[in-house]
Design a protein around this motif. Structure first.
Motif, short mmCIF file in Angstrom:
data_model
loop_
_atom_site.label_atom_id
_atom_site.label_comp_id
_atom_site.label_asym_id
_atom_site.label_seq_id
_atom_site.Cartn_x
_atom_site.Cartn_y
_atom_site.Cartn_z
N LEU A 1 4.40 12.48 0.46
CA LEU A 1 5.82 12.22 0.24
C LEU A 1 6.25 12.51 -1.19
O LEU A 1 7.44 12.69 -1.45
CB LEU A 1 6.15 10.76 0.58
N GLY A 2 5.30 12.52 -2.12
CA GLY A 2 5.63 12.72 -3.52
C GLY A 2 6.36 11.52 -4.10
O GLY A 2 7.13 11.66 -5.06
N GLU A 3 6.08 10.35 -3.54
CA GLU A 3 6.80 9.14 -3.95
C GLU A 3 5.98 7.91 -3.59
O GLU A 3 5.30 7.89 -2.57
CB GLU A 3 8.13 9.10 -3.21
N GLY A 4 6.07 6.89 -4.43
CA GLY A 4 5.39 5.64 -4.14
C GLY A 4 3.89 5.77 -4.34
O GLY A 4 3.40 6.70 -4.97
N GLY A 5 3.18 4.80 -3.82
CA GLY A 5 1.73 4.77 -3.92
C GLY A 5 1.16 4.10 -2.69
O GLY A 5 1.90 3.75 -1.75
N PRO A 6 -0.15 3.89 -2.68
CA PRO A 6 -0.79 3.28 -1.51
C PRO A 6 -0.20 1.93 -1.13
O PRO A 6 -0.04 1.63 0.06
CB PRO A 6 -2.25 3.14 -1.93
N ARG A 7 0.14 1.12 -2.10
CA ARG A 7 0.68 -0.21 -1.78
C ARG A 7 2.05 -0.13 -1.12
O ARG A 7 2.35 -0.90 -0.22
CB ARG A 7 0.75 -1.08 -3.04
N GLN A 8 2.87 0.80 -1.58
CA GLN A 8 4.20 0.96 -0.96
C GLN A 8 4.06 1.45 0.47
O GLN A 8 4.78 1.00 1.37
CB GLN A 8 5.07 1.91 -1.79
#
Length: 134
Positions: free
Chosen positions: A42-49
């Motif tokens: 997605l090119g956004e956020g991280g694993p937690r999101q």
């Protein structure tokens, strides 16, 4: 209302959660993506999101295909996920005798999907033959 909760009136999902679920829907049977893989896609956020979006809204998609990067089965959902993995032929690694509950792990090297269709029109081409399954 918090921004990560659906709109009570319209039932709309937050945009990020909708994008996460769209990627989860793309993962072919027998393959998986880690939470971080989806964030990178997605090119956004991280694993937690991604994990939060899946925890709140993932019940409508093949949630068992979105996993931890170490291949450990989702706590509290191990047996249900394992049933799906066996049904779909997802590559698993034998559990060691010291592992909790003697549950197998996903064979991430073989099960991980990179998001690209193969030239044959199936998934990305990793062999998931019967010998790979537990």
């Amino acid at each position: 209302m918090r921004s990560d909760e659906p709109d009570e009136v319209s039932g709309d999902l937050p945009e990020y959660a909708e994008r996460v679920l769209d990627v989860a829907d793309l993962i072919p049977p027998g393959r998986v993506m880690a939470y971080g893989d989806i964030a990178e896609w997605l090119g956004e956020g991280g694993p937690r999101q991604v994990g939060r979006a899946m925890a709140l809204y993932g019940g409508a998609v093949p949630w068992w295909r979105v996993v931890r990067s170490d291949g450990v089965l989702l706590p509290g959902h191990e047996l249900e996920a394992l049933d799906h993995y066996r049904e779909e032929g997802t590559p698993l690694r034998e559990a060691s005798r010291s592992s909790q509950g003697h549950l197998p792990r996903l064979d991430m090297k073989r099960a991980r999907w990179d998001g690209r269709p193969s030239e044959t029109g199936t998934d990305s081409g990793t062999d998931t033959g019967d010998a790979a399954h537990i």
